[in-house]
Design a protein around this motif. Sequence first.
Motif, short mmCIF file in Angstrom:
data_model
loop_
_atom_site.label_atom_id
_atom_site.label_comp_id
_atom_site.label_asym_id
_atom_site.label_seq_id
_atom_site.Cartn_x
_atom_site.Cartn_y
_atom_site.Cartn_z
N ALA A 166 -3.40 -11.34 0.23
CA ALA A 166 -3.46 -11.50 -1.22
C ALA A 166 -3.06 -10.21 -1.93
O ALA A 166 -2.37 -10.24 -2.96
CB ALA A 166 -4.87 -11.91 -1.64
N THR A 167 -3.47 -9.09 -1.37
CA THR A 167 -3.14 -7.80 -1.99
C THR A 167 -1.64 -7.57 -1.99
O THR A 167 -1.07 -7.12 -3.00
CB THR A 167 -3.86 -6.66 -1.24
OG1 THR A 167 -5.27 -6.81 -1.40
CG2 THR A 167 -3.44 -5.30 -1.79
N ARG A 168 -0.99 -7.87 -0.88
CA ARG A 168 0.47 -7.70 -0.83
C ARG A 168 1.15 -8.54 -1.90
O ARG A 168 2.01 -8.04 -2.65
CB ARG A 168 1.00 -8.09 0.56
CG ARG A 168 0.58 -7.17 1.68
CD ARG A 168 1.53 -7.29 2.87
NE ARG A 168 1.63 -8.65 3.36
CZ ARG A 168 0.88 -9.15 4.35
NH1 ARG A 168 -0.03 -8.38 4.92
NH2 ARG A 168 1.04 -10.38 4.77
N ALA A 169 0.78 -9.80 -1.99
CA ALA A 169 1.43 -10.71 -2.94
C ALA A 169 1.09 -10.34 -4.38
O ALA A 169 1.98 -10.27 -5.25
CB ALA A 169 1.01 -12.15 -2.65
N LEU B 68 3.32 4.09 -3.78
CA LEU B 68 2.01 3.64 -3.28
C LEU B 68 2.07 2.18 -2.88
O LEU B 68 1.48 1.77 -1.86
CB LEU B 68 0.94 3.85 -4.35
CG LEU B 68 0.53 5.30 -4.63
CD1 LEU B 68 -0.38 5.36 -5.86
CD2 LEU B 68 -0.19 5.89 -3.42
N HIS B 69 2.78 1.39 -3.67
CA HIS B 69 2.91 -0.04 -3.37
C HIS B 69 3.60 -0.25 -2.03
O HIS B 69 3.13 -1.03 -1.19
CB HIS B 69 3.70 -0.71 -4.49
CG HIS B 69 4.04 -2.15 -4.22
ND1 HIS B 69 3.08 -3.12 -4.04
CD2 HIS B 69 5.24 -2.78 -4.08
CE1 HIS B 69 3.66 -4.29 -3.81
NE2 HIS B 69 4.96 -4.10 -3.83
N TYR B 70 4.69 0.46 -1.79
CA TYR B 70 5.42 0.29 -0.53
C TYR B 70 4.64 0.84 0.66
O TYR B 70 4.71 0.29 1.77
CB TYR B 70 6.81 0.94 -0.64
CG TYR B 70 7.74 0.18 -1.56
CD1 TYR B 70 7.98 -1.18 -1.36
CD2 TYR B 70 8.35 0.80 -2.65
CE1 TYR B 70 8.81 -1.89 -2.23
CE2 TYR B 70 9.17 0.10 -3.51
CZ TYR B 70 9.40 -1.25 -3.30
OH TYR B 70 10.21 -1.96 -4.14
N GLU B 71 3.88 1.91 0.43
CA GLU B 71 3.03 2.43 1.50
C GLU B 71 1.93 1.42 1.83
O GLU B 71 1.56 1.25 3.00
CB GLU B 71 2.40 3.76 1.06
CG GLU B 71 3.39 4.91 1.01
CD GLU B 71 2.76 6.18 0.46
OE1 GLU B 71 1.52 6.24 0.40
OE2 GLU B 71 3.51 7.10 0.08
#
Length: 247
Positions: A183-186, A122-125
């Motif tokens: 911000a979500t990515r980091a 889910l993180h990589y998606e």
Amino acid sequence: MPLPPDERLEDAARRYGSMRSFAAEYLRERIISGVLLPGESLQIDEIAQRLKVSATPVREALQSLRVEGFVDGVRGQGFRVHPITAADIEDVFLVHANVAGELAARAARSISDEQLRVLEALHYELLAAAVRGDVEALEARNNEFHHLLNHIVDAPRLRWLVALFSKYVPRNFYAQIEGWPEATRADHTQIIDAIKARDAEAARHAASEHIIHSGELLAAHFRSATAAASVSDASGSAASAQARTDA
């Protein structure tokens, strides 16, 4: 108050459980995002017409929002938006951060290999959606990521609190808030790294800081939106007064 996309109306009952829930979510999001201003009148018939529903679910939605503190009932005048400040939003997210941090810490201690695999996927998606600018997918993967993270351990009361706090999260606006996708990515990268390391305290800190950061971004957006609306209202009033003078 803009109309939601037609496709959202068609399956609103299925996705939100009822038309009342759909109407409540629609209004709640617009209050938190600053589209509907404190003190603004909310007319049941007008809202029902805009949402293409009957007046009954709108009335029920407004009653629910009154209990939640988002609107006030005014005798003989219907409902008005309850005054909410950016500081209120930051306070809610501060408490939310403590609960989210605890859930993340417990998850780091208890997560199975399969759950970790799904969480990483889910993180990589989510990262891929952010790179290609797919707002809808970004929000969907973000919601799924947090849902899984919060359900790794059996803590129904903590999840109940998260559900209460989530009423202050305007899901369909969040990816449009300046700085949130970055911000979500980091932030999510720090959370997933801590979970993979089975480091409970690092996971607690990363999840807590992520929620606080999100609250700060939403509060800043709210301040900007309400300030812009106030300027617009003042300009409109001045123009109206000038027109009356010229007449």
